[in-house]
Design a protein around this motif. Structure first.
Motif, PDB file in Angstrom:
ATOM      1  N   LEU A  66       0.828  -1.194   0.000  1.00  0.00           N
ATOM      2  CA  LEU A  66       0.000   0.000   0.000  1.00  0.00           C
ATOM      3  C   LEU A  66       0.861   1.242   0.000  1.00  0.00           C
ATOM      4  CD1 LEU A  66      -2.784  -0.733   2.643  1.00  0.00           C
ATOM      5  CD2 LEU A  66      -3.044  -0.624   0.180  1.00  0.00           C
ATOM      6  N   ARG A  67       0.411   2.251  -0.708  1.00  0.00           N
ATOM      7  CA  ARG A  67       1.040   3.563  -0.647  1.00  0.00           C
ATOM      8  C   ARG A  67       0.871   4.076   0.782  1.00  0.00           C
ATOM      9  NH1 ARG A  67       2.061   6.590  -5.052  1.00  0.00           N
ATOM     10  NH2 ARG A  67       2.485   8.787  -4.689  1.00  0.00           N
ATOM     11  N   SER A  68       1.877   4.724   1.313  1.00  0.00           N
ATOM     12  CA  SER A  68       1.872   5.112   2.731  1.00  0.00           C
ATOM     13  C   SER A  68       0.656   5.952   3.122  1.00  0.00           C
ATOM     14  CB  SER A  68       3.165   5.848   3.093  1.00  0.00           C
ATOM     15  OG  SER A  68       3.310   7.002   2.288  1.00  0.00           O
ATOM     16  N   GLY A  69       0.111   6.722   2.226  1.00  0.00           N
ATOM     17  CA  GLY A  69      -1.051   7.547   2.534  1.00  0.00           C
ATOM     18  C   GLY A  69      -2.346   6.765   2.678  1.00  0.00           C
ATOM     19  N   HIS A  70      -2.321   5.482   2.361  1.00  0.00           N
ATOM     20  CA  HIS A  70      -3.530   4.667   2.422  1.00  0.00           C
ATOM     21  C   HIS A  70      -3.456   3.563   3.475  1.00  0.00           C
ATOM     22  CE1 HIS A  70      -5.234   6.599  -1.102  1.00  0.00           C
ATOM     23  NE2 HIS A  70      -4.045   6.487  -1.660  1.00  0.00           N
ATOM     24  N   THR A  71      -2.452   3.612   4.333  1.00  0.00           N
ATOM     25  CA  THR A  71      -2.319   2.591   5.371  1.00  0.00           C
ATOM     26  C   THR A  71      -3.237   2.912   6.548  1.00  0.00           C
ATOM     27  OG1 THR A  71      -0.480   3.761   6.415  1.00  0.00           O
ATOM     28  CG2 THR A  71       0.080   2.112   4.740  1.00  0.00           C
ATOM     29  N   GLY A  72      -3.464   1.919   7.401  1.00  0.00           N
ATOM     30  CA  GLY A  72      -4.252   2.132   8.605  1.00  0.00           C
ATOM     31  C   GLY A  72      -5.751   2.185   8.384  1.00  0.00           C
ATOM     32  N   GLN A  73      -6.208   1.819   7.195  1.00  0.00           N
ATOM     33  CA  GLN A  73      -7.637   1.866   6.889  1.00  0.00           C
ATOM     34  C   GLN A  73      -8.245   0.473   6.720  1.00  0.00           C
ATOM     35  OE1 GLN A  73      -8.450   4.648   3.619  1.00  0.00           O
ATOM     36  NE2 GLN A  73      -6.406   5.493   3.962  1.00  0.00           N
ATOM     37  N   GLY A  74      -7.440  -0.556   6.904  1.00  0.00           N
ATOM     38  CA  GLY A  74      -7.934  -1.920   6.752  1.00  0.00           C
ATOM     39  C   GLY A  74      -7.966  -2.414   5.320  1.00  0.00           C
ATOM     40  N   LEU A  75      -7.406  -1.630   4.391  1.00  0.00           N
ATOM     41  CA  LEU A  75      -7.458  -2.002   2.976  1.00  0.00           C
ATOM     42  C   LEU A  75      -6.641  -3.258   2.678  1.00  0.00           C
ATOM     43  CD1 LEU A  75      -7.127   1.562   1.420  1.00  0.00           C
ATOM     44  CD2 LEU A  75      -9.214   0.190   1.683  1.00  0.00           C
ATOM     45  N   ALA A  76      -5.458  -3.368   3.259  1.00  0.00           N
ATOM     46  CA  ALA A  76      -4.618  -4.539   3.003  1.00  0.00           C
ATOM     47  C   ALA A  76      -5.265  -5.801   3.572  1.00  0.00           C
ATOM     48  CB  ALA A  76      -3.222  -4.344   3.586  1.00  0.00           C
ATOM     49  N   THR A  77      -5.859  -5.683   4.749  1.00  0.00           N
ATOM     50  CA  THR A  77      -6.538  -6.839   5.346  1.00  0.00           C
ATOM     51  C   THR A  77      -7.735  -7.247   4.499  1.00  0.00           C
ATOM     52  OG1 THR A  77      -5.843  -6.150   7.556  1.00  0.00           O
ATOM     53  CG2 THR A  77      -7.669  -7.711   7.426  1.00  0.00           C
ATOM     54  N   GLU A  78      -8.495  -6.279   4.046  1.00  0.00           N
ATOM     55  CA  GLU A  78      -9.644  -6.573   3.188  1.00  0.00           C
ATOM     56  C   GLU A  78      -9.189  -7.251   1.896  1.00  0.00           C
ATOM     57  OE1 GLU A  78     -13.257  -4.199   0.900  1.00  0.00           O
ATOM     58  OE2 GLU A  78     -12.152  -3.189   2.489  1.00  0.00           O
ATOM     59  N   ALA A  79      -8.120  -6.749   1.315  1.00  0.00           N
ATOM     60  CA  ALA A  79      -7.600  -7.343   0.074  1.00  0.00           C
ATOM     61  C   ALA A  79      -7.085  -8.762   0.311  1.00  0.00           C
ATOM     62  CB  ALA A  79      -6.487  -6.466  -0.496  1.00  0.00           C
ATOM     63  N   LEU A  80      -6.350  -8.974   1.407  1.00  0.00           N
ATOM     64  CA  LEU A  80      -5.832 -10.309   1.685  1.00  0.00           C
ATOM     65  C   LEU A  80      -6.974 -11.284   1.973  1.00  0.00           C
ATOM     66  CD1 LEU A  80      -3.443 -12.196   1.966  1.00  0.00           C
ATOM     67  CD2 LEU A  80      -3.215 -11.462   4.355  1.00  0.00           C
ATOM     68  N   ASN A  81      -7.992 -10.836   2.677  1.00  0.00           N
ATOM     69  CA  ASN A  81      -9.156 -11.695   2.912  1.00  0.00           C
ATOM     70  C   ASN A  81      -9.832 -12.079   1.594  1.00  0.00           C
ATOM     71  OD1 ASN A  81      -9.212 -12.100   5.735  1.00  0.00           O
ATOM     72  ND2 ASN A  81     -10.105 -10.085   6.054  1.00  0.00           N
ATOM     73  N   ALA A  82      -9.970 -11.122   0.684  1.00  0.00           N
ATOM     74  CA  ALA A  82     -10.594 -11.407  -0.617  1.00  0.00           C
ATOM     75  C   ALA A  82      -9.735 -12.370  -1.437  1.00  0.00           C
ATOM     76  CB  ALA A  82     -10.826 -10.106  -1.377  1.00  0.00           C
ATOM     77  N   LEU A  83      -8.421 -12.143  -1.454  1.00  0.00           N
ATOM     78  CA  LEU A  83      -7.523 -13.054  -2.177  1.00  0.00           C
ATOM     79  C   LEU A  83      -7.565 -14.457  -1.585  1.00  0.00           C
ATOM     80  CD1 LEU A  83      -4.363 -10.812  -2.709  1.00  0.00           C
ATOM     81  CD2 LEU A  83      -5.842 -11.771  -4.485  1.00  0.00           C
ATOM     82  N   THR A  84      -7.655 -14.523  -0.270  1.00  0.00           N
ATOM     83  CA  THR A  84      -7.698 -15.821   0.406  1.00  0.00           C
ATOM     84  C   THR A  84      -8.972 -16.577   0.041  1.00  0.00           C
ATOM     85  OG1 THR A  84      -6.361 -14.957   2.221  1.00  0.00           O
ATOM     86  CG2 THR A  84      -7.627 -16.955   2.659  1.00  0.00           C
ATOM     87  N   ARG A  85     -10.113 -15.882   0.098  1.00  0.00           N
ATOM     88  CA  ARG A  85     -11.381 -16.533  -0.284  1.00  0.00           C
ATOM     89  C   ARG A  85     -11.333 -16.998  -1.733  1.00  0.00           C
ATOM     90  NH1 ARG A  85     -13.322 -12.197   2.507  1.00  0.00           N
ATOM     91  NH2 ARG A  85     -13.988 -11.169   0.601  1.00  0.00           N
ATOM     92  N   LEU A  86     -10.813 -16.159  -2.620  1.00  0.00           N
ATOM     93  CA  LEU A  86     -10.686 -16.534  -4.027  1.00  0.00           C
ATOM     94  C   LEU A  86      -9.812 -17.771  -4.176  1.00  0.00           C
ATOM     95  CD1 LEU A  86     -11.073 -15.856  -7.094  1.00  0.00           C
ATOM     96  CD2 LEU A  86      -8.939 -14.591  -6.903  1.00  0.00           C
ATOM     97  N   GLY A  87      -8.666 -17.755  -3.525  1.00  0.00           N
ATOM     98  CA  GLY A  87      -7.736 -18.881  -3.639  1.00  0.00           C
ATOM     99  C   GLY A  87      -8.300 -20.177  -3.090  1.00  0.00           C
ATOM    100  N   LEU A  88      -8.862 -20.123  -1.896  1.00  0.00           N
ATOM    101  CA  LEU A  88      -9.356 -21.338  -1.259  1.00  0.00           C
ATOM    102  C   LEU A  88     -10.690 -21.804  -1.839  1.00  0.00           C
ATOM    103  CD1 LEU A  88      -8.551 -20.577   2.507  1.00  0.00           C
ATOM    104  CD2 LEU A  88      -7.223 -21.980   0.916  1.00  0.00           C
TER     105      LEU A  88
END
Length: 87
Positions: A10-32
């Motif tokens: 994530l670009r530093s200005g977009h951290t701390g908003q839960g975006l990376a966690t949301e993206a990893l959760n979506a990638l995980t659901r897609l993968g599994l």
């Protein structure tokens, strides 16, 4: 065994908003659930606490730390975490 690696940045200005966690959760659901992966792993730098927390919030388990697994451009050795989830 079908497996893959998930990565995120994530670009530093977009951290701390839960975006990376949301993206990893979506990638995980897609993968599994869709692609039939049996294992997904993330390999954050051991010193990157924010990235480690993303893995924890996405229910990935710390499996270990690879010591001196990579080096900075200046030659300083770095440790890499192995965080994974299995389906």
């Amino acid at each position: 065994m079908p497996k893959c690696e998930a990565g995120y940045w994530l670009r530093s200005g977009h951290t701390g908003q839960g975006l990376a966690t949301e993206a990893l959760n979506a990638l995980t659901r897609l993968g599994l659930d869709v692609l039939g992966m049996r294992r997904i792993q993330a390999l954050p730098d051991d010193a990157n606490l924010a990235s480690s927390r993303v893995c924890e919030r996405a229910s990935y388990a710390l499996e270990g730390v690879l010591r001196h697994e990579r080096a900075d451009p200046d030659g300083r050795l770095r440790h890499t975490r192995i965080d994974a989830i299995t389906g």
